[in-house]
Design a protein around this motif. Structure first.
Motif, PDB file in Angstrom:
ATOM      1  N   ASP A 132      -5.435   2.002  -3.799  1.00  0.00           N
ATOM      2  CA  ASP A 132      -5.195   1.864  -5.245  1.00  0.00           C
ATOM      3  C   ASP A 132      -6.156   2.814  -5.950  1.00  0.00           C
ATOM      4  O   ASP A 132      -7.252   2.413  -6.371  1.00  0.00           O
ATOM      5  N   LEU A 133      -5.762   4.077  -6.066  1.00  0.00           N
ATOM      6  CA  LEU A 133      -6.732   5.082  -6.499  1.00  0.00           C
ATOM      7  C   LEU A 133      -7.062   4.991  -7.990  1.00  0.00           C
ATOM      8  O   LEU A 133      -6.180   4.807  -8.825  1.00  0.00           O
ATOM      9  N   PHE A 134      -8.327   5.155  -8.291  1.00  0.00           N
ATOM     10  CA  PHE A 134      -8.870   5.203  -9.652  1.00  0.00           C
ATOM     11  C   PHE A 134      -8.652   3.911 -10.444  1.00  0.00           C
ATOM     12  O   PHE A 134      -8.808   3.893 -11.665  1.00  0.00           O
ATOM     13  N   GLY A 135      -8.240   2.825  -9.758  1.00  0.00           N
ATOM     14  CA  GLY A 135      -8.096   1.536 -10.451  1.00  0.00           C
ATOM     15  C   GLY A 135      -6.677   1.112 -10.721  1.00  0.00           C
ATOM     16  O   GLY A 135      -6.448   0.073 -11.334  1.00  0.00           O
ATOM     17  N   GLN A 136      -5.713   1.908 -10.244  1.00  0.00           N
ATOM     18  CA  GLN A 136      -4.306   1.583 -10.445  1.00  0.00           C
ATOM     19  C   GLN A 136      -3.659   1.232  -9.105  1.00  0.00           C
ATOM     20  O   GLN A 136      -3.735   2.008  -8.144  1.00  0.00           O
ATOM     21  N   MET A 137      -2.990   0.072  -9.063  1.00  0.00           N
ATOM     22  CA  MET A 137      -2.393  -0.363  -7.803  1.00  0.00           C
ATOM     23  C   MET A 137      -1.314   0.600  -7.313  1.00  0.00           C
ATOM     24  O   MET A 137      -0.535   1.131  -8.094  1.00  0.00           O
ATOM     25  N   ALA A 138      -1.280   0.782  -6.000  1.00  0.00           N
ATOM     26  CA  ALA A 138      -0.171   1.499  -5.374  1.00  0.00           C
ATOM     27  C   ALA A 138       1.081   0.630  -5.485  1.00  0.00           C
ATOM     28  O   ALA A 138       0.995  -0.567  -5.781  1.00  0.00           O
ATOM     29  N   ALA A 139       2.232   1.234  -5.257  1.00  0.00           N
ATOM     30  CA  ALA A 139       3.508   0.511  -5.365  1.00  0.00           C
ATOM     31  C   ALA A 139       3.669  -0.381  -4.135  1.00  0.00           C
ATOM     32  O   ALA A 139       4.468  -0.111  -3.241  1.00  0.00           O
ATOM     33  N   ILE A 140       2.906  -1.467  -4.116  1.00  0.00           N
ATOM     34  CA  ILE A 140       2.733  -2.271  -2.898  1.00  0.00           C
ATOM     35  C   ILE A 140       4.055  -2.849  -2.388  1.00  0.00           C
ATOM     36  O   ILE A 140       4.270  -2.927  -1.178  1.00  0.00           O
ATOM     37  N   GLU A 141       4.950  -3.219  -3.303  1.00  0.00           N
ATOM     38  CA  GLU A 141       6.230  -3.803  -2.857  1.00  0.00           C
ATOM     39  C   GLU A 141       7.097  -2.727  -2.199  1.00  0.00           C
ATOM     40  O   GLU A 141       7.764  -2.993  -1.184  1.00  0.00           O
ATOM     41  N   GLN A 142       7.043  -1.500  -2.714  1.00  0.00           N
ATOM     42  CA  GLN A 142       7.813  -0.405  -2.098  1.00  0.00           C
ATOM     43  C   GLN A 142       7.179   0.011  -0.774  1.00  0.00           C
ATOM     44  O   GLN A 142       7.875   0.383   0.178  1.00  0.00           O
ATOM     45  N   LYS A 148       8.409  -1.280   7.016  1.00  0.00           N
ATOM     46  CA  LYS A 148       9.406  -1.856   7.940  1.00  0.00           C
ATOM     47  C   LYS A 148       8.827  -2.989   8.801  1.00  0.00           C
ATOM     48  O   LYS A 148       8.961  -2.983  10.034  1.00  0.00           O
ATOM     49  N   GLY A 149       8.149  -3.916   8.159  1.00  0.00           N
ATOM     50  CA  GLY A 149       7.644  -5.077   8.882  1.00  0.00           C
ATOM     51  C   GLY A 149       6.238  -4.913   9.443  1.00  0.00           C
ATOM     52  O   GLY A 149       5.630  -5.883   9.887  1.00  0.00           O
ATOM     53  N   LEU A 150       5.719  -3.687   9.437  1.00  0.00           N
ATOM     54  CA  LEU A 150       4.345  -3.482   9.919  1.00  0.00           C
ATOM     55  C   LEU A 150       3.352  -3.930   8.847  1.00  0.00           C
ATOM     56  O   LEU A 150       3.668  -3.933   7.656  1.00  0.00           O
ATOM     57  N   PRO A 151       2.131  -4.295   9.258  1.00  0.00           N
ATOM     58  CA  PRO A 151       1.145  -4.728   8.272  1.00  0.00           C
ATOM     59  C   PRO A 151       0.729  -3.605   7.316  1.00  0.00           C
ATOM     60  O   PRO A 151       0.665  -2.437   7.704  1.00  0.00           O
ATOM     61  N   VAL A 152       0.464  -3.990   6.074  1.00  0.00           N
ATOM     62  CA  VAL A 152      -0.023  -3.046   5.067  1.00  0.00           C
ATOM     63  C   VAL A 152      -1.416  -3.493   4.627  1.00  0.00           C
ATOM     64  O   VAL A 152      -1.594  -4.623   4.163  1.00  0.00           O
ATOM     65  N   ILE A 153      -2.383  -2.615   4.821  1.00  0.00           N
ATOM     66  CA  ILE A 153      -3.737  -2.857   4.307  1.00  0.00           C
ATOM     67  C   ILE A 153      -3.817  -2.180   2.946  1.00  0.00           C
ATOM     68  O   ILE A 153      -3.416  -1.028   2.802  1.00  0.00           O
ATOM     69  N   GLU A 154      -4.298  -2.921   1.956  1.00  0.00           N
ATOM     70  CA  GLU A 154      -4.467  -2.341   0.621  1.00  0.00           C
ATOM     71  C   GLU A 154      -5.948  -2.071   0.412  1.00  0.00           C
ATOM     72  O   GLU A 154      -6.738  -3.004   0.283  1.00  0.00           O
ATOM     73  N   ASP A 155      -6.314  -0.798   0.395  1.00  0.00           N
ATOM     74  CA  ASP A 155      -7.694  -0.412   0.112  1.00  0.00           C
ATOM     75  C   ASP A 155      -7.870  -0.498  -1.400  1.00  0.00           C
ATOM     76  O   ASP A 155      -7.549   0.435  -2.144  1.00  0.00           O
ATOM     77  N   ALA A 156      -8.366  -1.669  -1.823  1.00  0.00           N
ATOM     78  CA  ALA A 156      -8.509  -1.961  -3.250  1.00  0.00           C
ATOM     79  C   ALA A 156      -9.966  -1.797  -3.692  1.00  0.00           C
ATOM     80  O   ALA A 156     -10.418  -2.448  -4.629  1.00  0.00           O
ATOM     81  N   ALA A 157     -10.688  -0.898  -3.013  1.00  0.00           N
ATOM     82  CA  ALA A 157     -12.101  -0.665  -3.329  1.00  0.00           C
ATOM     83  C   ALA A 157     -12.299  -0.313  -4.802  1.00  0.00           C
ATOM     84  O   ALA A 157     -13.319  -0.654  -5.400  1.00  0.00           O
TER      85      ALA A 157
END
Ligand SMILES: *Cc1c(COP(=O)(O)O)cnc(C)c1O
Length: 370
Positions: A132-142, A148-157
């Motif tokens: 989530d660069l610069f404070g804005q979330m990535a399009a996590i649902e997309q 395709k079913g694999l785990p998604v890590i969200e680097d929300a640093a």
């Protein structure tokens, strides 16, 4: 008067008594390792993130490393991620023995492009790391769909407390990922007085594994089911963070206000592209990052004018010398490469005064002859 990029002393001055009390409570208890404040902070961050579990750890880099380990990512596995991020995102992948597979970004948000992720996910892919660069979330649902079913890590640093509307409901940074990771490095929106990090998840089994991984792989002292790390969140840092957390929303709101002030002030400067925030997103503006074709010239001008600024990030990760072994070449991720040449972050911290904002604005406008 010079305007710094970030003024930690200005923030500390507003909360000094709270911080000293929080720190001294730990000192008086002498409960430095996994003391009460760690659990209290975990509870509060889980609440903020709308997740079932939160696990403190030593820093945001370890949060990524432990998340990858908990998901069994290791040798010969591939992890798809963005080359336009802080080094730690890809460093953690390398350090669990896996291979970073880079894909390009959406040039508007600077976040990883979901269609590029979908195209890169293959038989060896074990996980995706979105940032989530610069404070804005990535399009996590997309991205979840693209994985395709694999785990998604969200680097929300850079995005604690950021939100995104998905199917009509507010989703918090970290909430919709398999594991979300936070950093409490002093320059993040929720900054410790040293290093700190946290992982959040909705999955009980992952929670149990992460709790083990941070203390040498066992929940009972001297019994080890897996080989873990010493990556505890320091109690003194947890106490500072817990005392700061009630201010976070106000601080992020002040950053948004400063960002809106800049947006308006640069609206008649066509050479400056102000940050694009996806309408679904509420950014916490860890950085206010403009794009300018003549970036290096503007940067030199601001430096002379005493205006703090920085380039995040000047060299995309696929072109870093340490990743030469991956075989990427210049021109492979044109949007990341163009971003690296054009971005410039300006001061946006909450304590900025209107006079300081005006000074930054005047310096930028002067450079473009306005
Ligand atoms: C700050 C940051 C990290 C690393 O956090 P540390 O606490 O410094 O280890 C990881 N990823 C991103 C995107 C960051 O901005």
């Amino acid at each position: 008067m010079p305007v710094p990029l970030l003024d930690l002393k200005a923030q500390h001055a507003t909360i000094r008594e709270d911080m000293v009390a929080a720190l001294m409570a730990v000192v008086d208890q002498q409960s430095f390792i996994l003391g009460d404040a760690v659990g209290q902070l975990e509870c509060s961050v889980a609440g903020l993130s709308q997740t079932k579990y939160a696990i403190g750890c030593a820093n945001g880099t370890d949060a990524l490393l432990l998340a990858l380990r908990a998901l069994n990512v290791g040798r010969d596995d591939e992890v798809v991620t963005t080359p336009f991020t802080f080094f730690a995102t890809a460093g953690a992948i390398h350090n669990v023995g896996a291979k970073p597979v880079f894909v390009d970004i959406d040039p508007r948000t600077f976040n990883i492009a979901p269609d590029a992720v979908a195209a890169a996910v293959g038989g060896r892919t074990k996980a995706v790391i979105a940032v989530d660069l610069f404070g804005q979330m990535a399009a996590i649902e997309q991205l979840t769909a693209a994985a395709k079913g694999l785990p998604v890590i969200e680097d929300a640093a850079q995005s604690i407390g950021a939100r995104r509307v998905i199917n009509g409901s507010q989703v918090m940074a970290g909430e919709a990922a398999t594991i979300g990771t936070f950093s409490f490095f002093p320059s993040k929106n929720l900054g410790a007085y040293g290093d700190g990090g946290m992982m959040v998840t909705q999955d009980e089994a992952l929670y149990e594994t992460l709790m083990k991984l941070r203390v040498h792989g066992g929940r009972r002292t001297y019994f080890h089911e897996i080989v873990g790390y010493n990556s505890r969140l320091d109690t003194l840092q947890a106490a500072v963070l817990h005392a700061k957390l009630p201010y976070l929303e106000t601080w992020s709101g002040a950053r948004r206000k400063n960002a809106a002030y800049y947006d308006a002030a640069f609206s008649d400067v066509p050479e400056v592209t102000v940050p694009y925030i996806d309408p679904a997103n509420t950014s916490i503006y860890n950085q206010y990052t403009i794009r300018v074709a003549a970036r290096d010239g503007l940067q030199a001008h601001l430096k002379l004018a005493g205006i703090g600024n920085s380039v995040y990030y000047p060299l995309p990760l696929h072109l870093q010398p340490c990743f030469a072994y991956l075989g990427y070449s210049d021109g492979q991720f044109p949007e990341s490469e163009r971003a690296a040449k054009e971005v410039l972050s300006l001061p946006v911290y909450p304590e900025l005064t209107t006079a300081q904002l005006d000074e930054v604005i005047a310096a930028v406008r002067t450079y473009f002859g306005r």
